[in-house]
Each structure stands twice: as C-alpha cells, then as structure tokens.
Design a protein around this motif. Structure first.
Motif, PDB file in Angstrom:
ATOM      1  N   PRO A 192       0.821  -1.227   0.000  1.00 27.27           N
ATOM      2  CA  PRO A 192       0.000   0.000   0.000  1.00 27.27           C
ATOM      3  C   PRO A 192       0.850   1.270   0.000  1.00 27.27           C
ATOM      4  O   PRO A 192       1.573   1.557   0.948  1.00 27.27           O
ATOM      5  CB  PRO A 192      -0.802  -0.129   1.299  1.00 27.27           C
ATOM      6  N   THR A 193       0.754   2.045  -1.066  1.00 26.00           N
ATOM      7  CA  THR A 193       1.539   3.280  -1.157  1.00 26.00           C
ATOM      8  C   THR A 193       1.122   4.295  -0.100  1.00 26.00           C
ATOM      9  O   THR A 193       1.929   5.124   0.327  1.00 26.00           O
ATOM     10  CB  THR A 193       1.387   3.907  -2.558  1.00 26.00           C
ATOM     11  N   LYS A 194      -0.139   4.242   0.334  1.00 23.63           N
ATOM     12  CA  LYS A 194      -0.583   5.198   1.344  1.00 23.63           C
ATOM     13  C   LYS A 194       0.128   4.982   2.674  1.00 23.63           C
ATOM     14  O   LYS A 194       0.207   5.891   3.492  1.00 23.63           O
ATOM     15  CB  LYS A 194      -2.095   5.136   1.539  1.00 23.63           C
ATOM     16  N   LEU A 195       0.664   3.774   2.890  1.00 22.39           N
ATOM     17  CA  LEU A 195       1.371   3.513   4.137  1.00 22.39           C
ATOM     18  C   LEU A 195       2.593   4.419   4.258  1.00 22.39           C
ATOM     19  O   LEU A 195       2.904   4.909   5.354  1.00 22.39           O
ATOM     20  CB  LEU A 195       1.793   2.047   4.216  1.00 22.39           C
ATOM     21  N   GLY A 196       3.286   4.661   3.153  1.00 20.79           N
ATOM     22  CA  GLY A 196       4.443   5.561   3.186  1.00 20.79           C
ATOM     23  C   GLY A 196       4.047   6.964   3.588  1.00 20.79           C
ATOM     24  O   GLY A 196       4.748   7.622   4.368  1.00 20.79           O
ATOM     25  N   GLU A 197       2.912   7.431   3.077  1.00 14.70           N
ATOM     26  CA  GLU A 197       2.419   8.758   3.434  1.00 14.70           C
ATOM     27  C   GLU A 197       2.008   8.795   4.899  1.00 14.70           C
ATOM     28  O   GLU A 197       2.259   9.776   5.597  1.00 14.70           O
ATOM     29  CB  GLU A 197       1.254   9.137   2.526  1.00 14.70           C
ATOM     30  N   TYR A 198       1.364   7.746   5.360  1.00  9.48           N
ATOM     31  CA  TYR A 198       0.980   7.662   6.769  1.00  9.48           C
ATOM     32  C   TYR A 198       2.217   7.802   7.662  1.00  9.48           C
ATOM     33  O   TYR A 198       2.236   8.585   8.614  1.00  9.48           O
ATOM     34  CB  TYR A 198       0.332   6.307   7.059  1.00  9.48           C
ATOM     35  N   LEU A 199       3.241   6.997   7.372  1.00  6.44           N
ATOM     36  CA  LEU A 199       4.451   6.990   8.194  1.00  6.44           C
ATOM     37  C   LEU A 199       5.144   8.350   8.187  1.00  6.44           C
ATOM     38  O   LEU A 199       5.721   8.766   9.196  1.00  6.44           O
ATOM     39  CB  LEU A 199       5.424   5.917   7.693  1.00  6.44           C
ATOM     40  N   ALA A 200       5.076   9.033   7.068  1.00 10.14           N
ATOM     41  CA  ALA A 200       5.763  10.317   6.929  1.00 10.14           C
ATOM     42  C   ALA A 200       5.215  11.388   7.868  1.00 10.14           C
ATOM     43  O   ALA A 200       5.903  12.352   8.195  1.00 10.14           O
ATOM     44  CB  ALA A 200       5.676  10.802   5.483  1.00 10.14           C
ATOM     45  N   THR A 201       3.990  11.226   8.339  1.00  6.23           N
ATOM     46  CA  THR A 201       3.354  12.252   9.173  1.00  6.23           C
ATOM     47  C   THR A 201       3.846  12.259  10.621  1.00  6.23           C
ATOM     48  O   THR A 201       3.626  13.233  11.332  1.00  6.23           O
ATOM     49  CB  THR A 201       1.826  12.044   9.206  1.00  6.23           C
ATOM     50  N   THR A 202       4.446  11.163  11.079  1.00  3.21           N
ATOM     51  CA  THR A 202       4.845  10.900  12.472  1.00  3.21           C
ATOM     52  C   THR A 202       3.638  10.544  13.344  1.00  3.21           C
ATOM     53  O   THR A 202       3.793  10.322  14.546  1.00  3.21           O
ATOM     54  CB  THR A 202       5.607  12.057  13.138  1.00  3.21           C
ATOM     55  N   ASN A 203       2.454  10.487  12.771  1.00  3.81           N
ATOM     56  CA  ASN A 203       1.278  10.082  13.534  1.00  3.81           C
ATOM     57  C   ASN A 203       1.238   8.556  13.645  1.00  3.81           C
ATOM     58  O   ASN A 203       1.688   7.855  12.738  1.00  3.81           O
ATOM     59  CB  ASN A 203       0.000  10.592  12.870  1.00  3.81           C
ATOM     60  N   PRO A 204       0.714   8.015  14.737  1.00  4.82           N
ATOM     61  CA  PRO A 204       0.674   6.557  14.899  1.00  4.82           C
ATOM     62  C   PRO A 204      -0.204   5.904  13.842  1.00  4.82           C
ATOM     63  O   PRO A 204      -1.270   6.407  13.495  1.00  4.82           O
ATOM     64  CB  PRO A 204       0.095   6.380  16.307  1.00  4.82           C
TER      65      PRO A 204
END
Length: 282
Positions: A192-204
């Motif tokens: 899932p490419t969105k996982l990279g964006e999720y991780l980039a935010t520093t949010n859990p």
C-alpha cells in the motif's frame, strides 16, 4: 537499439481473485490486457522494476533471461510532509479524528471492518470521529446504509477523493491513521503506497499484518499491528493507541524514521538511478 523498461506493483491477475468484481466487462478488459502484457510486452523487456519480493518471484520465470529485475519498494516524497510547516486542518473537520485514505472497497481495503471497529470504540471515546476518504465503489451503498444503522452519521465523514494537498493536510492532523487491509491475493503481491504517506506524518499508524509490511515495520515499535479480517483485533489496536498516547507518539516518530531510511524518494531514487545507468549505458 531501443531498450524497454517497465514498473509493475501488483499481480496482473488480481481481478480473478477479487470477489467484489461484479462487472463482466471489467473482467474481459483485464483478461485482454494480461494477454497483451505477457505476449507482446514482457518478452521484450530489458528491465522490470517490481514493488515486492513476491512479485519478483512471480515474474522471474516469465521474463526473458536477458531482463534485469529490480526490487523497487513503495516510495514517498517526504518534502510533502515537511514537519516544520503548519499544515492547516481541512475546513469543517474537527480534531481529534481517525483517518483513512483509499478505496471504498471491502476486498481491497477492508472499509467494512473499519466501520464496525469504529462503532465499537465510538461509545467509549466520544470525542473522536472517523474520516474516510476515497474512490466510491459498489460497496459504498452498503457502507452508507451501515453507518446510518449504527447511528454514526454525525461521527463518520464518508467522502469522495480529495486533492493531493488536501490529503496531506488531512493525515498530518489525524490522531490515528488506519490501514485495515484484509488478507488477500492483492495484499500478498502489492504494497500500500498510502502507508508511506501515513508513516511520513509521524502520527501513529494502525495497520493489518499483511503482505510484506512486517518485513519493514515492527509492532509497537514503528507501527501498531492488528490481525487482518478481524473487527475485534482492529478495535484493540485503535484502543491501544488512544489509551497510550505517549507510547503512540514515539511509535509514530519511529515510523517516520523507517520512511526516511527505506521508502523516501531520495533513497529509492539513488537505487533506481544506479539501476537505469547500468541498464541503458552499459
């Protein structure tokens, strides 16, 4: 002397395994594309980049012996998620909220499981809402009906896709980012490419343990894992974050480090650059 290079990020026959596919014409188009891919394109490739090791194993005996394969994981542009910039919340959204970006598809992204899990925590955490943004599918009417049945229309934002800059603002301001992908043939081959964006935010991030995700991230260190296809497990994962906010903050920071060291465009760009130089200049 033209050389051919291609990138693929999922199995070519996922439509066969996707039970949500209700349209015969979609299956016909997919079959036609696969025939062209394997008969006319794959045999001519000099280079093929693949997102996962499972895809590399799949294509190894299908390409020419002269084709050079490259493992090119999902990449994320960290500049979009600059931590030194104040990313304004989307108009009309009130914090705190849990956010999901993807396809309103049960088979691919488990949106039905997400709705049910949120319903379980909603009565205990009355100050948090759920935001679901993505492409509407044939599962959408059932989702909207279920949200109404659960009397959560005032707690769940269920909306069509938003622009790239709005996605950034949405997830940067989220309390939790969730990826409830079920165990499936598609999850096994893709990433899932969105996982990279999720991780980039520093949010859990709370995500299901599917495909090759566990090869990069570790439970309660850089992500909060839950079991796929389980409403109860996803519920527990969300509660774990909400009840341990200091721990969740640290896990989010570690997730960002993984994005920086593994998934960033700068890291993967160097790998791709070296590969293409070898492919085209040798």
């Amino acid at each position: 002397n033209i050389k051919y290079f291609m990138e693929l990020n999922e199995y070519p026959d996922i439509h066969i395994h996707n039970n949500s596919n209700k349209y015969i014409w979609q299956e016909w188009i997919a079959n036609r594309k696969n025939k062209i891919l394997f008969k006319n394109i794959i045999p001519q490739l000099d280079g093929l980049a693949l997102m996962t090791n499972n895809l590399i194993n799949y294509y190894t005996d299908k390409v020419s012996t002269n084709t050079i394969l490259l493992h090119l994981p999902m990449t994320v542009d960290l500049e979009r998620f600059n931590l030194n910039i104040n990313h304004q919340p989307l108009k009309g959204l009130h914090k705190p909220y849990i956010a999901f970006i993807g396809s309103m598809n049960n088979k691919k992204d488990g949106v039905n499981i997400l709705i049910e899990a949120f319903a379980k925590i909603a009565k205990h955490y009355k100050d948090i809402n759920l935001c679901i943004y993505g492409y509407w599918t044939y599962d959408t009417p059932a989702h909207q009906k279920r949200i109404k049945e659960l009397d959560l229309e005032h707690r769940i934002v269920y909306s069509k896709p938003i622009e790239s800059d709005q996605i950034c603002r949405l997830i940067m301001n989220a309390e939790i980012l969730v990826l409830p992908r079920p165990a499936s043939y598609q999850a096994e081959g893709g990433f899932p490419t969105k996982l990279g964006e999720y991780l980039a935010t520093t949010n859990p991030v709370v995500a299901t343990r599917v495909g090759e995700i566990p090869e990069y991230l570790h439970d309660k260190e850089s992500i909060f894992f839950c079991n796929p296809d389980s409403i109860d497990s996803l519920t527990t994962g969300l509660k774990c974050v909400l009840d341990n906010k200091e721990k969740a903050k640290n896990v989010g920071l570690e997730g960002r480090k993984v994005a920086e060291s593994v998934f960033s465009t700068s890291v993967q760009g160097k790998s791709l650059d070296a590969y293409l130089r070898n492919l085209f200049i040798k």
